[in-house]
Design a protein around this motif. Structure first.
Motif, PDB file in Angstrom:
ATOM      1  N   ARG A  85      58.018  38.516  39.175  1.00  0.00           N
ATOM      2  CA  ARG A  85      56.524  38.295  40.057  1.00  0.00           C
ATOM      3  C   ARG A  85      55.609  39.333  39.884  1.00  0.00           C
ATOM      4  O   ARG A  85      54.518  38.817  39.893  1.00  0.00           O
ATOM      5  N   LEU A  86      56.008  40.515  39.714  1.00  0.00           N
ATOM      6  CA  LEU A  86      54.716  41.416  39.812  1.00  0.00           C
ATOM      7  C   LEU A  86      54.085  41.468  38.426  1.00  0.00           C
ATOM      8  O   LEU A  86      52.742  41.563  38.524  1.00  0.00           O
ATOM      9  N   ALA A  87      54.700  40.982  37.465  1.00  0.00           N
ATOM     10  CA  ALA A  87      54.154  40.962  36.250  1.00  0.00           C
ATOM     11  C   ALA A  87      53.206  39.807  36.047  1.00  0.00           C
ATOM     12  O   ALA A  87      52.107  39.944  35.428  1.00  0.00           O
ATOM     13  N   LEU A  88      53.629  38.752  36.601  1.00  0.00           N
ATOM     14  CA  LEU A  88      52.686  37.476  36.674  1.00  0.00           C
ATOM     15  C   LEU A  88      51.512  37.740  37.857  1.00  0.00           C
ATOM     16  O   LEU A  88      50.465  37.234  37.493  1.00  0.00           O
ATOM     17  N   PHE A  89      51.741  38.486  38.926  1.00  0.00           N
ATOM     18  CA  PHE A  89      50.417  38.833  39.613  1.00  0.00           C
ATOM     19  C   PHE A  89      49.526  39.655  38.959  1.00  0.00           C
ATOM     20  O   PHE A  89      48.322  39.333  38.980  1.00  0.00           O
ATOM     21  N   GLY A  90      50.168  40.611  38.146  1.00  0.00           N
ATOM     22  CA  GLY A  90      49.168  41.474  37.400  1.00  0.00           C
ATOM     23  C   GLY A  90      48.402  40.532  36.288  1.00  0.00           C
ATOM     24  O   GLY A  90      47.196  40.911  36.095  1.00  0.00           O
ATOM     25  N   LEU A  91      49.105  39.584  35.623  1.00  0.00           N
ATOM     26  CA  LEU A  91      48.435  38.663  34.677  1.00  0.00           C
ATOM     27  C   LEU A  91      47.446  37.898  35.415  1.00  0.00           C
ATOM     28  O   LEU A  91      46.314  37.662  34.862  1.00  0.00           O
ATOM     29  N   CYS A  92      47.574  37.333  36.557  1.00  0.00           N
ATOM     30  CA  CYS A  92      46.873  36.473  37.466  1.00  0.00           C
ATOM     31  C   CYS A  92      45.574  37.165  38.035  1.00  0.00           C
ATOM     32  O   CYS A  92      44.691  36.620  38.549  1.00  0.00           O
ATOM     33  N   SER A  93      45.791  38.611  38.309  1.00  0.00           N
ATOM     34  CA  SER A  93      44.599  39.302  39.223  1.00  0.00           C
ATOM     35  C   SER A  93      43.622  39.257  38.566  1.00  0.00           C
ATOM     36  O   SER A  93      42.382  39.065  39.571  1.00  0.00           O
ATOM     37  N   PRO A  94      43.199  39.306  37.465  1.00  0.00           N
ATOM     38  CA  PRO A  94      41.542  39.041  36.908  1.00  0.00           C
ATOM     39  C   PRO A  94      41.058  37.648  37.557  1.00  0.00           C
ATOM     40  O   PRO A  94      39.951  37.459  37.986  1.00  0.00           O
ATOM     41  N   ALA A  95      41.761  36.428  37.369  1.00  0.00           N
ATOM     42  CA  ALA A  95      41.376  35.220  37.894  1.00  0.00           C
ATOM     43  C   ALA A  95      41.438  35.354  39.408  1.00  0.00           C
ATOM     44  O   ALA A  95      40.330  34.530  39.492  1.00  0.00           O
ATOM     45  N   LEU A  96      42.244  35.859  40.134  1.00  0.00           N
ATOM     46  CA  LEU A  96      42.090  35.977  41.597  1.00  0.00           C
ATOM     47  C   LEU A  96      40.930  36.680  41.975  1.00  0.00           C
ATOM     48  O   LEU A  96      40.345  36.398  42.965  1.00  0.00           O
ATOM     49  N   LEU A  97      40.562  37.835  41.306  1.00  0.00           N
ATOM     50  CA  LEU A  97      39.523  38.744  41.436  1.00  0.00           C
ATOM     51  C   LEU A  97      38.297  37.745  41.450  1.00  0.00           C
ATOM     52  O   LEU A  97      37.441  37.645  42.115  1.00  0.00           O
ATOM     53  N   LEU A  98      38.125  36.947  40.262  1.00  0.00           N
ATOM     54  CA  LEU A  98      36.951  36.342  40.078  1.00  0.00           C
ATOM     55  C   LEU A  98      36.926  34.965  41.008  1.00  0.00           C
ATOM     56  O   LEU A  98      35.696  34.663  41.528  1.00  0.00           O
ATOM     57  N   VAL A  99      37.889  34.537  41.309  1.00  0.00           N
ATOM     58  CA  VAL A  99      38.019  33.578  42.633  1.00  0.00           C
ATOM     59  C   VAL A  99      37.300  34.340  43.805  1.00  0.00           C
ATOM     60  O   VAL A  99      36.738  33.643  44.638  1.00  0.00           O
ATOM     61  N   MET A 100      37.886  35.504  44.249  1.00  0.00           N
ATOM     62  CA  MET A 100      37.267  36.265  45.228  1.00  0.00           C
ATOM     63  C   MET A 100      35.851  36.432  45.216  1.00  0.00           C
ATOM     64  O   MET A 100      35.295  36.155  46.053  1.00  0.00           O
ATOM     65  N   VAL A 101      35.328  36.878  44.014  1.00  0.00           N
ATOM     66  CA  VAL A 101      33.877  37.048  44.035  1.00  0.00           C
ATOM     67  C   VAL A 101      33.141  35.935  44.120  1.00  0.00           C
ATOM     68  O   VAL A 101      32.156  35.871  44.554  1.00  0.00           O
ATOM     69  N   ILE A 102      33.635  34.836  43.574  1.00  0.00           N
ATOM     70  CA  ILE A 102      32.751  33.366  43.121  1.00  0.00           C
ATOM     71  C   ILE A 102      32.859  32.835  44.410  1.00  0.00           C
ATOM     72  O   ILE A 102      31.902  32.133  44.765  1.00  0.00           O
ATOM     73  N   VAL A 103      34.056  32.638  45.232  1.00  0.00           N
ATOM     74  CA  VAL A 103      34.185  31.675  46.219  1.00  0.00           C
ATOM     75  C   VAL A 103      34.489  32.252  47.512  1.00  0.00           C
ATOM     76  O   VAL A 103      33.806  31.853  48.400  1.00  0.00           O
ATOM     77  N   VAL A 104      35.573  33.035  47.476  1.00  0.00           N
ATOM     78  CA  VAL A 104      35.737  33.650  48.956  1.00  0.00           C
ATOM     79  C   VAL A 104      34.814  34.259  49.568  1.00  0.00           C
ATOM     80  O   VAL A 104      34.149  34.270  50.768  1.00  0.00           O
ATOM     81  N   VAL A 105      33.930  35.434  48.899  1.00  0.00           N
ATOM     82  CA  VAL A 105      32.982  36.398  49.388  1.00  0.00           C
ATOM     83  C   VAL A 105      31.872  35.452  49.770  1.00  0.00           C
ATOM     84  O   VAL A 105      31.208  35.753  50.779  1.00  0.00           O
ATOM     85  N   PRO A 106      31.239  34.716  48.706  1.00  0.00           N
ATOM     86  CA  PRO A 106      30.002  34.065  49.401  1.00  0.00           C
ATOM     87  C   PRO A 106      30.342  32.902  50.516  1.00  0.00           C
ATOM     88  O   PRO A 106      29.579  32.973  51.359  1.00  0.00           O
ATOM     89  N   ALA A 107      31.638  32.436  50.700  1.00  0.00           N
ATOM     90  CA  ALA A 107      31.847  31.581  51.886  1.00  0.00           C
ATOM     91  C   ALA A 107      32.072  32.263  53.148  1.00  0.00           C
ATOM     92  O   ALA A 107      31.620  32.167  54.184  1.00  0.00           O
TER      93      ALA A 107
END
Length: 299
Positions: A22-44
């Motif tokens: 799970r930690l490895a999968l989270f590491g692989l997904c972290s760039p996409a999650l960071l992108l979602v945070m920057v593009i969606v969560v922060v502006p909202a």
């Protein structure tokens, strides 16, 4: 005792291996999650924060209070929902038969027809909207043709009203309903209709009791997509409505462009966002959202 200790040791190793995976999968997904945070969560979050900032720059509820006190805002929201609902209904009436036709014809014919459905995606939305403005204006092609054929003698008001807005929005939104419905219909196992027909069901019964229920996930998905997109539509109603059809998106633009009031515009955006979430929540009671977009789902 040794067997119990060995079993506990193996279980502990499995838990550690699962945690590392799970930690490895989270590491692989972290760039996409960071992108979602920057593009969606922060502006909202920034939009939500601005909605509580008054014109004096201090925190207040004046933006939401203004929406409650000014009767124009409920009218704008009601008109937005009305336009979205009518556009969705028109797309269903026109798109479902089209998707059914595409699902029944041979693959080569369906591919050619699908190109015609997808052609609007290859043209700018602004160009398509102005094309409808040219067609529907007082001296446009539709009015000139109608008078030439003797259908009417005076130019009809086909634009700068609700009717013209619905025509343009339905044309633009139609592919968004046809595609998921067509996908759901193509995923239906043809053995089910054949089995129903073999058991003596009429063609109408086969469609109503077998084919139509199996196509509902795609239909609900298309309706949800069209309705939610219509809630935030701006270009087409702004042009074809002629300033007479004021939607929430146009109210947001007016608050920013004319009054430079980011707080009021953000409050409208937050309420519209909450309305969209409420619609999604309500749709989940009718059918799970993941089932709507699962083309292979069979009820």
């Amino acid at each position: 005792m040794r067997q119990n200790a060995s079993a506990e040791l193996n279980a502990d190793r499995l838990r550690r291996a699962a945690f590392k995976e799970r930690l490895a999968l989270f590491g692989l997904c972290s760039p996409a999650l960071l992108l979602v945070m920057v593009i969606v969560v922060v502006p909202a979050a920034w939009l939500f924060w601005l909605s509580f900032v008054g014109q004096t720059g201090v925190l207040s509820l004046e933006n939401y209070q203004r929406m409650l006190e000014n009767s124009a805002y409920p009218t704008i929201f009601w008109l937005t929902i009305k336009v979205a609902f009518l556009t969705t209904a028109i797309c269903v009436l026109a798109g479902y038969p089209l998707a059914y036709f595409l699902s029944q014809v041979p693959a080569k014919v369906a591919n050619v027809c699908m190109i015609a459905v997808l052609v609007p995606f290859w043209t700018s939305l602004l160009v398509r909207t102005y094309a409808w403005l040219i067609l529907l204006q007082r001296h446009g092609l539709v009015n000139d043709l109608g008078r030439a054929l003797g259908l009417w003698h005076e130019p009809l008001t086909l634009v700068n009203n609700l009717g013209g807005t619905l025509v343009g929005m339905s044309h633009i939104m139609l592919p968004f309903l046809v595609l998921p419905v067509y996908g759901a219909m193509k995923a239906i196992d043809r053995d089910y209709p054949r089995a129903a027909a073999g058991l003596g069901a009429s063609p109408v019964d086969v469609f109503l009791k077998v084919f139509f229920p199996l196509s509902l996930p795609g239909l609900f998905a298309g309706m949800l997509i069209v309705f939610i997109m219509c809630l935030g539509f701006y270009v087409t109603p702004a042009i074809l409505g002629g300033g007479k059809i004021i939607l929430v998106s146009m109210g947001i633009a007016t608050n920013i462009q004319l009054f430079v009031n980011w707080g009021a515009a953000s409050a409208l955006g937050v309420v519209l966002f909450g309305l969209t979430l409420l619609i999604l929540f309500g749709a989940s009671f009718v059918m799970r959202v993941d089932q709507m977009f699962d083309k292979g789902h069979v009820q």
